[in-house]
Design a protein around this motif. Structure first.
Motif, short mmCIF file in Angstrom:
data_model
loop_
_atom_site.label_atom_id
_atom_site.label_comp_id
_atom_site.label_asym_id
_atom_site.label_seq_id
_atom_site.Cartn_x
_atom_site.Cartn_y
_atom_site.Cartn_z
N ALA A 4 -13.76 56.34 54.39
CA ALA A 4 -13.93 57.81 53.91
C ALA A 4 -14.97 58.14 53.04
CB ALA A 4 -12.71 58.45 53.93
N ILE A 5 -15.90 58.89 53.06
CA ILE A 5 -16.83 59.23 52.12
C ILE A 5 -16.86 60.51 51.43
CG2 ILE A 5 -19.48 59.03 51.57
CD1 ILE A 5 -19.74 56.92 53.66
N ALA A 6 -16.40 60.76 50.41
CA ALA A 6 -16.51 62.26 50.03
C ALA A 6 -18.09 62.41 49.53
CB ALA A 6 -15.74 62.27 48.66
N GLY A 7 -18.51 63.57 49.80
CA GLY A 7 -19.78 63.72 49.49
C GLY A 7 -20.76 63.13 50.58
N ALA A 8 -20.57 62.93 51.86
CA ALA A 8 -21.08 62.12 52.82
C ALA A 8 -22.70 62.80 53.22
CB ALA A 8 -20.54 61.78 53.93
N THR A 9 -22.68 64.04 52.85
CA THR A 9 -24.01 64.57 53.32
C THR A 9 -25.32 64.87 52.24
OG1 THR A 9 -22.94 66.94 52.89
CG2 THR A 9 -22.95 66.06 55.14
N GLY A 10 -24.51 64.24 50.88
CA GLY A 10 -25.55 64.22 49.83
C GLY A 10 -26.49 63.24 49.96
N LEU A 11 -27.20 63.19 48.82
CA LEU A 11 -28.49 61.99 48.76
C LEU A 11 -27.77 60.68 48.74
CD1 LEU A 11 -31.39 61.29 48.22
CD2 LEU A 11 -31.04 61.49 45.89
N VAL A 49 -7.43 55.15 57.08
CA VAL A 49 -8.40 54.87 56.60
C VAL A 49 -8.39 53.66 55.32
CG1 VAL A 49 -10.08 55.78 54.57
CG2 VAL A 49 -9.67 57.12 56.47
N ASP A 50 -9.38 52.75 55.36
CA ASP A 50 -8.87 51.47 54.49
C ASP A 50 -9.55 51.72 53.11
OD1 ASP A 50 -8.07 49.82 56.54
OD2 ASP A 50 -10.09 50.11 57.51
N ALA A 51 -10.56 52.58 52.92
CA ALA A 51 -11.08 52.60 51.49
C ALA A 51 -11.84 54.18 51.54
CB ALA A 51 -12.28 51.73 50.98
#
Length: 238
Positions: A4-11, A49-51
């Motif tokens: 899981a990526i928080a802020g996945a649409t940023g730079l 989710v693993d990480a």
């Protein structure tokens, strides 16, 4: 792995998500555009989710607003990760946040680190130097017609893709330090970087705190040196 990526649409998030998918991982995007508001919305379900990798960024540079944003996100993500039994949380921070108490945004990022450590499982923190793109960002913030006053920061800029690579490594490998740093190969002056990004702008050196002038934002002992220098990056990006 399922990451899981928080802020996945940023730079950083875009580079990180692309790299993770190319490496065969499944990416769960946590962003407002995907219907997840980590500041005020419900706690996301991270079952399976693993990480978790947190590369969120506050839209405000003001200390109180940025601190409120980062600590809220950290608590929400931490509760979700704990509930899902996740073993690893990685958060992106900035070199020097523990040495620059006069800068409100850096104080907010240090509070972010503390909140993640308090609420999230298996925390690893990556402090990065300013990105190569930072010079263009700074110019956009302070430009006044054909002139710009740029704080005379000594920085050691690093490629965003290298930061994404290390974030992914911290999330996927078993061994790793709880706190690590990454910077580019060569120190630069921020006003010089801005002048090279847009030579048409007349750049004036702005004031800087004693801590930053003394090298608080530069690589220290044990910092990972990665990627190209600013000149090579600029030539490539053009």
């Amino acid at each position: 792995m399922r990451i899981a990526i928080a802020g996945a649409t940023g730079l950083v998030g875009r580079s990180l998500a692309s790299r993770a998918r190319q490496s065969g991982h499944t990416v769960v995007e946590l962003s407002r555009s995907s219907g997840v508001d980590l500041r005020s919305g419900p706690v996301p379900d991270l079952t399976g989710v693993d990480a978790v990798i947190d590369v969120t960024n506050s839209s405000s540079m003001e200390q109180h607003e940025a601190t409120t944003f980062f600590t809220s996100v950290a608590e929400t993500l931490g509760r979700a990760a704990t509930a899902a039994g996740i073993r690893r949380t990685v958060v992106l921070s900035i070199i020097g946040v523990d040495r620059t108490p006069e800068d409100g945004y850096f104080v907010a990022k240090l509070a972010h680190e503390h909140a993640v450590s308090e609420h999230a499982p298996g925390v690893r923190i990556l402090r990065a130097a300013q990105f190569h793109d930072f010079a263009d960002q700074m110019l956009g913030w302070v430009r006044d017609g054909s002139t710009a006053t740029i704080p005379d920061w000594p920085v050691q800029p690093v490629d965003v893709d290298e930061v994404a690579r290390l974030l992914l490594e911290l999330a996927t490998r078993e061994e790793g330090s709880e706190l690590s740093e990454v910077a580019g190969p060569r120190p630069e002056r921020l006003p010089d970087m801005v002048a090279r990004v847009d030579p048409s702008v007349a750049v004036t050196d702005g004031p800087v705190s004693d801590a930053i002038a003394g090298g608080a934002l530069l690589a220290g002992p044990g910092t990972t040196i990665a990627g190209d220098g600013f000149a090579d990056w600029l030539a490539r990006s053009r």
